[in-house]
Design a protein around this motif. Structure first.
Motif, PDB file in Angstrom:
ATOM      1  N   ALA A  65       0.826  -1.207   0.000  1.00 47.37           N
ATOM      2  CA  ALA A  65       0.000   0.000   0.000  1.00 47.37           C
ATOM      3  C   ALA A  65       0.862   1.260   0.000  1.00 47.37           C
ATOM      4  CB  ALA A  65      -0.930  -0.009   1.215  1.00 47.37           C
ATOM      5  N   LEU A  66       1.933   1.257   0.791  1.00 46.98           N
ATOM      6  CA  LEU A  66       2.839   2.399   0.813  1.00 46.98           C
ATOM      7  C   LEU A  66       3.559   2.546  -0.524  1.00 46.98           C
ATOM      8  CD1 LEU A  66       4.391   2.086   4.388  1.00 46.98           C
ATOM      9  CD2 LEU A  66       2.733   3.788   3.598  1.00 46.98           C
ATOM     10  N   ALA A  67       3.965   1.425  -1.118  1.00 43.35           N
ATOM     11  CA  ALA A  67       4.644   1.488  -2.416  1.00 43.35           C
ATOM     12  C   ALA A  67       3.715   2.038  -3.493  1.00 43.35           C
ATOM     13  CB  ALA A  67       5.157   0.102  -2.806  1.00 43.35           C
ATOM     14  N   GLN A  68       2.437   1.647  -3.456  1.00 45.73           N
ATOM     15  CA  GLN A  68       1.484   2.172  -4.426  1.00 45.73           C
ATOM     16  C   GLN A  68       1.283   3.671  -4.225  1.00 45.73           C
ATOM     17  OE1 GLN A  68      -0.169   0.470  -7.081  1.00 45.73           O
ATOM     18  NE2 GLN A  68      -0.431   2.640  -7.566  1.00 45.73           N
ATOM     19  N   ALA A  69       1.221   4.100  -2.960  1.00 44.25           N
ATOM     20  CA  ALA A  69       1.085   5.535  -2.686  1.00 44.25           C
ATOM     21  C   ALA A  69       2.299   6.296  -3.208  1.00 44.25           C
ATOM     22  CB  ALA A  69       0.914   5.762  -1.181  1.00 44.25           C
ATOM     23  N   TRP A  70       3.474   5.710  -3.040  1.00 46.86           N
ATOM     24  CA  TRP A  70       4.715   6.314  -3.546  1.00 46.86           C
ATOM     25  C   TRP A  70       4.656   6.451  -5.070  1.00 46.86           C
ATOM     26  CZ3 TRP A  70       8.661   3.481  -6.294  1.00 46.86           C
ATOM     27  CH2 TRP A  70       9.858   4.175  -6.474  1.00 46.86           C
ATOM     28  N   MET A  71       4.188   5.414  -5.760  1.00 49.98           N
ATOM     29  CA  MET A  71       4.071   5.480  -7.219  1.00 49.98           C
ATOM     30  C   MET A  71       2.998   6.477  -7.639  1.00 49.98           C
ATOM     31  SD  MET A  71       4.684   1.551  -8.539  1.00 49.98           S
ATOM     32  CE  MET A  71       3.478   0.779  -7.447  1.00 49.98           C
ATOM     33  N   ASP A  72       1.891   6.526  -6.891  1.00 46.84           N
ATOM     34  CA  ASP A  72       0.821   7.475  -7.216  1.00 46.84           C
ATOM     35  C   ASP A  72       1.304   8.920  -7.134  1.00 46.84           C
ATOM     36  OD1 ASP A  72      -0.991   5.441  -7.620  1.00 46.84           O
ATOM     37  OD2 ASP A  72      -1.884   5.579  -5.622  1.00 46.84           O
ATOM     38  N   GLY A  74       4.296   9.861  -8.053  1.00 48.32           N
ATOM     39  CA  GLY A  74       5.359  10.076  -9.024  1.00 48.32           C
ATOM     40  C   GLY A  74       6.679   9.430  -8.677  1.00 48.32           C
ATOM     41  N   ALA A  75       6.677   8.479  -7.728  1.00 46.70           N
ATOM     42  CA  ALA A  75       7.893   7.762  -7.328  1.00 46.70           C
ATOM     43  C   ALA A  75       9.039   8.709  -6.987  1.00 46.70           C
ATOM     44  CB  ALA A  75       8.302   6.765  -8.413  1.00 46.70           C
ATOM     45  N   PRO A  76       8.838   9.643  -6.045  1.00 41.66           N
ATOM     46  CA  PRO A  76       9.894  10.610  -5.715  1.00 41.66           C
ATOM     47  C   PRO A  76      11.117   9.948  -5.090  1.00 41.66           C
ATOM     48  CG  PRO A  76       8.157  10.673  -4.064  1.00 41.66           C
ATOM     49  CD  PRO A  76       7.659   9.782  -5.162  1.00 41.66           C
ATOM     50  N   THR A  77      12.286  10.463  -5.410  1.00 43.46           N
ATOM     51  CA  THR A  77      13.556   9.961  -4.877  1.00 43.46           C
ATOM     52  C   THR A  77      14.464  11.143  -4.557  1.00 43.46           C
ATOM     53  OG1 THR A  77      13.401   7.914  -6.148  1.00 43.46           O
ATOM     54  CG2 THR A  77      15.567   8.555  -5.386  1.00 43.46           C
ATOM     55  N   PRO A  78      15.092  11.136  -3.392  1.00 44.48           N
ATOM     56  CA  PRO A  78      14.997  10.148  -2.316  1.00 44.48           C
ATOM     57  C   PRO A  78      13.758  10.393  -1.462  1.00 44.48           C
ATOM     58  CG  PRO A  78      16.503  11.881  -1.675  1.00 44.48           C
ATOM     59  CD  PRO A  78      16.085  12.198  -3.078  1.00 44.48           C
ATOM     60  N   MET A 146      12.144  16.014   2.623  1.00 43.45           N
ATOM     61  CA  MET A 146      11.862  15.097   1.521  1.00 43.45           C
ATOM     62  C   MET A 146      10.560  14.351   1.820  1.00 43.45           C
ATOM     63  SD  MET A 146      14.658  12.037   2.193  1.00 43.45           S
ATOM     64  CE  MET A 146      16.020  13.178   2.505  1.00 43.45           C
ATOM     65  N   PRO A 147       9.955  13.688   0.826  1.00 41.99           N
ATOM     66  CA  PRO A 147       8.723  12.934   1.073  1.00 41.99           C
ATOM     67  C   PRO A 147       8.929  11.875   2.162  1.00 41.99           C
ATOM     68  CG  PRO A 147       9.106  13.166  -1.273  1.00 41.99           C
ATOM     69  CD  PRO A 147      10.346  13.659  -0.599  1.00 41.99           C
ATOM     70  N   ILE A 148       7.880  11.643   2.937  1.00 40.28           N
ATOM     71  CA  ILE A 148       7.983  10.694   4.042  1.00 40.28           C
ATOM     72  C   ILE A 148       6.763   9.786   4.055  1.00 40.28           C
ATOM     73  CG2 ILE A 148       7.027  12.430   5.630  1.00 40.28           C
ATOM     74  CD1 ILE A 148       8.735  11.066   7.839  1.00 40.28           C
ATOM     75  N   PHE A 149       7.005   8.489   4.025  1.00 36.83           N
ATOM     76  CA  PHE A 149       5.951   7.489   4.080  1.00 36.83           C
ATOM     77  C   PHE A 149       6.093   6.739   5.408  1.00 36.83           C
ATOM     78  CE2 PHE A 149       6.506   8.569  -0.305  1.00 36.83           C
ATOM     79  CZ  PHE A 149       5.228   8.547  -0.833  1.00 36.83           C
ATOM     80  N   VAL A 150       5.048   6.779   6.211  1.00 36.71           N
ATOM     81  CA  VAL A 150       5.140   6.370   7.611  1.00 36.71           C
ATOM     82  C   VAL A 150       4.096   5.315   7.940  1.00 36.71           C
ATOM     83  CG1 VAL A 150       5.111   7.192   9.999  1.00 36.71           C
ATOM     84  CG2 VAL A 150       5.813   8.732   8.165  1.00 36.71           C
ATOM     85  N   VAL A 151       4.476   4.375   8.792  1.00 36.52           N
ATOM     86  CA  VAL A 151       3.511   3.449   9.388  1.00 36.52           C
ATOM     87  C   VAL A 151       3.672   3.506  10.901  1.00 36.52           C
ATOM     88  CG1 VAL A 151       5.074   1.462   9.175  1.00 36.52           C
ATOM     89  CG2 VAL A 151       2.619   1.090   9.439  1.00 36.52           C
ATOM     90  N   ALA A 152       2.541   3.508  11.594  1.00 33.92           N
ATOM     91  CA  ALA A 152       2.536   3.489  13.058  1.00 33.92           C
ATOM     92  C   ALA A 152       1.516   2.453  13.496  1.00 33.92           C
ATOM     93  CB  ALA A 152       2.182   4.862  13.622  1.00 33.92           C
ATOM     94  N   ASN A 153       1.995   1.280  13.882  1.00 33.87           N
ATOM     95  CA  ASN A 153       1.120   0.202  14.337  1.00 33.87           C
ATOM     96  C   ASN A 153       1.287   0.029  15.846  1.00 33.87           C
ATOM     97  OD1 ASN A 153      -0.632  -2.226  13.918  1.00 33.87           O
ATOM     98  ND2 ASN A 153       1.174  -3.253  14.726  1.00 33.87           N
ATOM     99  N   THR A 347      -3.300  14.714  -3.391  1.00 36.27           N
ATOM    100  CA  THR A 347      -2.882  13.411  -3.923  1.00 36.27           C
ATOM    101  C   THR A 347      -3.938  12.351  -3.653  1.00 36.27           C
ATOM    102  OG1 THR A 347      -1.752  12.780  -1.887  1.00 36.27           O
ATOM    103  CG2 THR A 347      -0.457  13.995  -3.525  1.00 36.27           C
ATOM    104  N   PRO A 348      -3.871  11.231  -4.374  1.00 40.13           N
ATOM    105  CA  PRO A 348      -4.840  10.154  -4.130  1.00 40.13           C
ATOM    106  C   PRO A 348      -4.691   9.594  -2.705  1.00 40.13           C
ATOM    107  CG  PRO A 348      -3.723   9.842  -6.232  1.00 40.13           C
ATOM    108  CD  PRO A 348      -2.990  10.934  -5.522  1.00 40.13           C
ATOM    109  N   MET A 349      -5.814   9.116  -2.168  1.00 39.00           N
ATOM    110  CA  MET A 349      -5.774   8.463  -0.853  1.00 39.00           C
ATOM    111  C   MET A 349      -5.047   7.132  -0.967  1.00 39.00           C
ATOM    112  SD  MET A 349      -6.188   8.239   2.303  1.00 39.00           S
ATOM    113  CE  MET A 349      -6.738   9.930   2.465  1.00 39.00           C
ATOM    114  N   ILE A 350      -4.414   6.711   0.122  1.00 34.10           N
ATOM    115  CA  ILE A 350      -3.699   5.436   0.152  1.00 34.10           C
ATOM    116  C   ILE A 350      -4.682   4.292  -0.051  1.00 34.10           C
ATOM    117  CG2 ILE A 350      -2.331   3.901   1.644  1.00 34.10           C
ATOM    118  CD1 ILE A 350      -1.202   6.413   2.975  1.00 34.10           C
ATOM    119  N   ALA A 351      -4.253   3.269  -0.784  1.00 34.89           N
ATOM    120  CA  ALA A 351      -5.106   2.110  -1.054  1.00 34.89           C
ATOM    121  C   ALA A 351      -5.603   1.489   0.250  1.00 34.89           C
ATOM    122  CB  ALA A 351      -4.321   1.074  -1.853  1.00 34.89           C
TER     123      ALA A 351
END
Length: 355
Positions: A65-72, A74-78, A146-153, A347-351
């Motif tokens: 799901a995070l990878a899809q959000a990253w691609m949605d 534009g696949a920013p790097t880093p 830079m862009p940040i993709f986070v999970v908090a479980n 941006t699109p919502m996360i899957a």
């Protein structure tokens, strides 16, 4: 009586009763006797089992799901791939394994872990081998450029809470004191509280409301980074849309116990108020609160479970089926645990989530 109990009794005797938040903070993070500073509490040999420890499928779904959000976006790097409260590192390890074949995802990612416990950092280093993590003591230390993709479980549930009991138009704060040589709960005098003014509309005398003092700043910091630089957050925990009632609980050896009985030797948590998370996300986009089971089903966990089951037999298959049920069924973690996501406003919502 635990060593920390003796310390707290002496402290309270000298300075007076302490808040529930102070009690939780001492029990969980005391430098010498704190729960998280002295042990690795996860798994069968610990005190509780989290979703990543139940099945690899949990981390796989979140990773994709995070990878899809990253691609949605534009696949920013880093970009930053971060986890708050990573436990033994199992979830991040599964996320990285599941995303290994996503083109350029690993090449662009730097892994950051928010973890205060040195004991758990050592476990995380052993589990996460594809990247060299960068550890931080708090969310504010995460990169903000830079862009940040986070999970908090199961991160927010362990943040200390304050508890308030409605008394007329005021609130009495629940405190921990000492009576007959033992820790006990009491309450201070009633006083109006601006932070709880709106809760006068949906509570009555004797009702309890919990506040998590650190939560607003953490959510605001994450949401600001996400909305400014791109990225997204997936937050999963047990709780509901709004706090009401006494939800403080202690867990030891997979059994519930009284919160004051084993200071420093039991995990202390409380239900998460997801409405408060949404309220402090600023102008970022916030999803609907979604039951964990529905979230995982939308991501395709059943199809993944069926694919893995094809190579299993006997007890391994039985355990696999039980793990899928535990993560998704309404009578298990499927309804008790909820999920919410934060993304940039444009941006699109996360899957797995709906807005």
């Amino acid at each position: 009586m635990t060593p920390l109990t003796e310390i707290l009794i002496e402290r309270i005797g000298q300075t007076g009763p302490i808040t529930v938040a102070d009690y939780m903070a001492e029990c969980l993070l005391h430098p010498e006797h704190g729960y998280y500073t002295t042990r690795t509490p996860f798994g069968r040999d610990g005190d509780f089992t989290t979703a990543p420890e139940i099945s690899q499928m949990f981390g796989e779904m979140i990773g994709l799901a995070l990878a899809q959000a990253w691609m949605d976006q534009g696949a920013p790097t880093p970009f930053v791939l971060a986890e708050l409260g990573p436990g033994r590192g199992t979830l991040m390890a599964d996320i990285l394994r599941a995303t290994a074949r996503v083109p350029n995802f690993h090449a662009g990612a730097t892994v950051h872990l928010v973890e205060a416990s040195e004991a758990l950092r050592a476990q995380q280093a052993k589990a996460i081998t594809s990247h060299r993590p960068v550890w931080h003591d708090d969310v504010d230390a995460l990169p903000d450029d830079m862009p940040i993709f986070v999970v908090a479980n199961e991160f927010f549930d362990a943040l200390p809470i304050r508890q308030f009991i409605r008394d007329g138009r005021g609130w009495r704060e629940r405190r921990v004191g000492v009576q007959d040589g033992a820790l006990t709960f009491g309450a201070g005098d009633a006083t109006p509280l601006k932070a709880l003014a709106e809760r006068l509309l949906d509570t009555g005398d004797g009702d309890m409301v919990e506040l998590r003092p650190a939560q607003p700043a953490i959510v605001s910091a994450l949401a600001t980074r996400i909305n400014t630089n791109g990225g997204g957050a997936i937050i999963i925990d047990y709780g509901d849309w709004q706090s009401k009632g006494d939800t403080l609980q202690a867990l030891r050896a997979h059994e519930f116990c009284a919160p004051l009985d084993h200071a420093g030797h039991a995990d202390l948590t409380a239900h998460v108020d997801f409405a408060d998370i949404a309220a402090h996300a600023g102008t970022a986009k916030v999803s609907h609160m979604t039951p964990q089971g529905i979230f995982l089903e939308r991501l395709g966990i059943t199809a993944r479970a069926q694919a893995l089951a094809k190579s299993m037999t006997g007890e391994a298959l039985n355990q696999h089926i039980a793990a899928h049920r535990r993560l998704t069924h309404p009578d298990e973690m499927g309804t008790l645990f909820k999920a919410i996501a934060i993304t940039p406003a444009n941006t699109p919502m996360i899957a797995g989530f709906e807005t």
